[in-house]
Scaffold this active site. Structure first.
Site, mmCIF file in Angstrom:
data_model
loop_
_atom_site.group_PDB
_atom_site.id
_atom_site.type_symbol
_atom_site.label_atom_id
_atom_site.label_comp_id
_atom_site.label_asym_id
_atom_site.label_seq_id
_atom_site.Cartn_x
_atom_site.Cartn_y
_atom_site.Cartn_z
ATOM 1 C CB CYS A 111 -1.147 -0.028 1.322
ATOM 2 S SG CYS A 111 -2.063 -1.399 1.194
ATOM 3 C CG HIS A 248 -3.227 3.340 2.172
ATOM 4 N ND1 HIS A 248 -3.866 3.018 0.785
ATOM 5 C CD2 HIS A 248 -3.313 2.161 2.930
ATOM 6 C CE1 HIS A 248 -4.073 1.708 1.042
ATOM 7 N NE2 HIS A 248 -3.960 1.433 2.009
ATOM 8 C CG ASN A 278 -6.917 -0.848 1.409
ATOM 9 O OD1 ASN A 278 -6.164 -0.540 0.525
ATOM 10 N ND2 ASN A 278 -6.472 -1.384 2.489
HETATM 11 N N1 ACO Z 1 -18.538 -8.518 9.319
HETATM 12 C C1 ACO Z 1 -19.200 -8.950 10.787
HETATM 13 N N2 ACO Z 1 -18.364 -9.152 11.878
HETATM 14 C C2 ACO Z 1 -17.011 -9.095 11.635
HETATM 15 C C3 ACO Z 1 -16.384 -8.950 9.958
HETATM 16 C C4 ACO Z 1 -17.356 -8.407 9.167
HETATM 17 N N3 ACO Z 1 -16.855 -8.262 7.944
HETATM 18 N N4 ACO Z 1 -14.919 -9.255 10.181
HETATM 19 C C5 ACO Z 1 -14.826 -9.408 11.407
HETATM 20 N N5 ACO Z 1 -15.933 -9.350 12.145
HETATM 21 C C6 ACO Z 1 -16.070 -10.079 13.660
HETATM 22 C C7 ACO Z 1 -14.887 -10.744 14.128
HETATM 23 O O1 ACO Z 1 -15.054 -12.009 13.883
HETATM 24 C C8 ACO Z 1 -15.246 -10.623 15.542
HETATM 25 O O2 ACO Z 1 -15.950 -11.361 16.062
HETATM 26 P P1 ACO Z 1 -15.908 -12.014 17.497
HETATM 27 O O3 ACO Z 1 -15.739 -10.855 18.425
HETATM 28 O O4 ACO Z 1 -17.118 -12.887 17.782
HETATM 29 O O5 ACO Z 1 -14.731 -12.749 17.343
HETATM 30 C C9 ACO Z 1 -15.548 -9.095 15.687
HETATM 31 O O6 ACO Z 1 -15.977 -8.729 14.369
HETATM 32 C C10 ACO Z 1 -14.374 -8.165 15.971
HETATM 33 O O7 ACO Z 1 -13.283 -8.585 15.256
HETATM 34 P P2 ACO Z 1 -11.811 -7.675 15.234
HETATM 35 O O8 ACO Z 1 -10.837 -8.059 14.011
HETATM 36 O O9 ACO Z 1 -11.667 -7.538 16.595
HETATM 37 O O10 ACO Z 1 -12.530 -6.298 14.773
HETATM 38 P P3 ACO Z 1 -11.899 -4.687 14.802
HETATM 39 O O11 ACO Z 1 -12.801 -3.813 15.477
HETATM 40 O O12 ACO Z 1 -10.476 -4.728 15.091
HETATM 41 O O13 ACO Z 1 -12.144 -4.499 13.185
HETATM 42 C C11 ACO Z 1 -10.693 -4.369 11.237
HETATM 43 C C12 ACO Z 1 -11.534 -5.014 12.195
HETATM 44 C C13 ACO Z 1 -11.735 -3.431 10.387
HETATM 45 C C14 ACO Z 1 -10.127 -5.104 10.087
HETATM 46 C C15 ACO Z 1 -9.924 -3.399 11.937
HETATM 47 O O14 ACO Z 1 -9.086 -4.081 12.707
HETATM 48 C C16 ACO Z 1 -8.967 -2.488 11.119
HETATM 49 O O15 ACO Z 1 -9.480 -1.715 10.468
HETATM 50 N N6 ACO Z 1 -7.803 -2.748 10.763
HETATM 51 C C17 ACO Z 1 -6.917 -2.107 10.016
HETATM 52 C C18 ACO Z 1 -6.612 -3.083 8.721
HETATM 53 C C19 ACO Z 1 -6.718 -2.408 7.515
HETATM 54 O O16 ACO Z 1 -7.268 -1.465 7.242
HETATM 55 N N7 ACO Z 1 -6.234 -3.355 6.498
HETATM 56 C C20 ACO Z 1 -6.265 -2.987 5.212
HETATM 57 C C21 ACO Z 1 -5.166 -3.647 4.547
HETATM 58 S S1 ACO Z 1 -3.702 -2.931 5.211
HETATM 59 C C22 ACO Z 1 -3.619 -1.388 4.737
HETATM 60 O O17 ACO Z 1 -3.959 -1.029 3.581
HETATM 61 C C23 ACO Z 1 -2.458 -0.377 5.421
#
Ligand code: ACO
Length: 321
Positions: A111, A248, A278
């Site tokens: 990215c 980004h 993204n």
């Molecule tokens: N829909 C519904 N529930 C979901 C989904 C979904 N799409 N995805 C995960 N969950 C659930 C999980 O299973 C978990 O359930 P549980 O509590 O029963 O185990 C719950 O939601 C919480 O999961 P977390 O992973 O802790 O959720 P979080 O609040 O951290 O959000 C996210 C996840 C959005 C990915 C967040 O961590 C984030 O924004 N991270 C940054 C990652 C990113 O942007 N990556 C992109 C690529 S890298 C880059 O471009 C820099």
């Protein structure tokens, strides 16, 4: 440094996919995706390739600069999803554009790829090796996504963005920085082809994106503001003097976190991730092109660009438009 962006372009696949569409593939909801990421819809390839999207974006960037492909001296494609191992996407784009004079190669910094490619082009131009460079970020991430994994498949989209840069007398890019932290590689990865030859046959790898979302989030919110402060310091500017932060487009909450840490209003952080998701290396040049075409970039404005992603890699630059 005296290098400036003189043209922008972008290209997106025709097919769009909404959060509602995703609820038919995995156990998720429009509300969860919007709340946690800010994403509403994204473009997904039904045949468009890294090469075809990049070529289209590059063509638009040349048109916006009023230049011909035959004038391009360096052609860089930032991508982590090329169709082929060889030849590189940049050589295929060179062929499609008819940029016969250009030296062309790919660069993969995920990215942050567009920022790393911009820095590479600046180094060549500053060294006097080339006078201009056409740089694209192009991704078809949909082919490396596990469409049964709800924690990743809701995040990404396909697309390409491009800029044409050339040497200038003053203004342009004021400062640029790039960093890597290979120690954190496991946080976000996608395997390639496994070793398979007459001597070795390793077990099948996982050719899909795997991610520790929380780690990525923490890394971005911590490292990006410090990298932005680094380039602002080099340019003798403060965060408040920047007109627009073109970051980004990974996640709305990451951008909100960065805005808070820099103590700059969120309205200076334009976003399009609600419409495109993204798009990795394509995110910054696509957003830049949108802002340019909407007439939101006025001469003399101060912009910060910053990319961050797998590697881990991150970079930033400050420029006068
Ligand atoms: N829909 C519904 N529930 C979901 C989904 C979904 N799409 N995805 C995960 N969950 C659930 C999980 O299973 C978990 O359930 P549980 O509590 O029963 O185990 C719950 O939601 C919480 O999961 P977390 O992973 O802790 O959720 P979080 O609040 O951290 O959000 C996210 C996840 C959005 C990915 C967040 O961590 C984030 O924004 N991270 C940054 C990652 C990113 O942007 N990556 C992109 C690529 S890298 C880059 O471009 C820099």
């Amino acid at each position: 440094m005296a290098i400036r962006i003189i043209g922008t372009g972008s290209a997106l696949p025709e097919k769009t996919m909404t959060n509602e569409d995703l609820t038919r593939l995995v156990d998720t909801s429009d509300e969860w995706i919007r709340e946690r990421t800010g994403i509403g819809t994204r473009h997904i390839s039904t045949g468009e390739t890294v090469v075809s999207l990049a070529a289209q974006a590059c063509q638009h960037a040349l048109e916006s600069a009023g230049r011909d492909a035959s004038e391009v001296e360096l052609l860089l494609i930032a991508t982590c999803t090329p169709e082929r191992g060889i030849p590189c996407a940049a050589c295929q784009v060179q062929n499609e554009l008819g940029a016969a004079q250009a030296a062309a190669f790919d660069l993969n910094a995920a990215c942050a790829g567009f920022l790393f490619a911009l820095n590479t082009a600046c180094a060549y131009i500053e060294a006097g090796i080339y006078q201009n460079a056409l740089i694209a970020g192009s991704e078809v991430l949909s082919k490396i996504i596990d469409w049964t994994d709800r924690s990743t498949c809701v995040l990404f989209g396909d697309g390409a963005g491009a800029v044409l840069v050339e040497r200038c007398e003053q203004g342009g890019i004021l400062a640029i920085a790039q960093h890597s932290d290979g120690n954190k590689g496991a946080v976000l990865q996608c395997d390639g082809r496994e070793l398979h030859n007459p001597f070795v046959d390793v077990p099948a790898t996982v050719p899909y994106v795997r991610m520790d979302g929380r780690e990525v989030f923490a890394f971005a919110v911590r490292q990006v503001p410090s990298c932005i402060q680094e380039v602002l310091g080099k340019a003798g500017l403060t965060a408040g003097e920047v007109d627009l932060y073109v970051l980004h487009q990974a996640n709305k909450r990451i951008i909100e976190g960065i805005s808070k840490r820099l103590a700059v209003d969120l309205d200076r952080f334009p976003m399009n991730l609600d419409r495109v998701g993204n798009m990795s290396s394509a995110a910054i040049p696509v957003l830049l092109d949108e802002l340019n075409r909407e007439g939101r970039l006025r001469e003399g404005m101060t912009l910060v660009l910053s990319g961050f992603g797998a590697g881990l890699t991150y970079g930033a630059c400050v420029l006068k438009w």
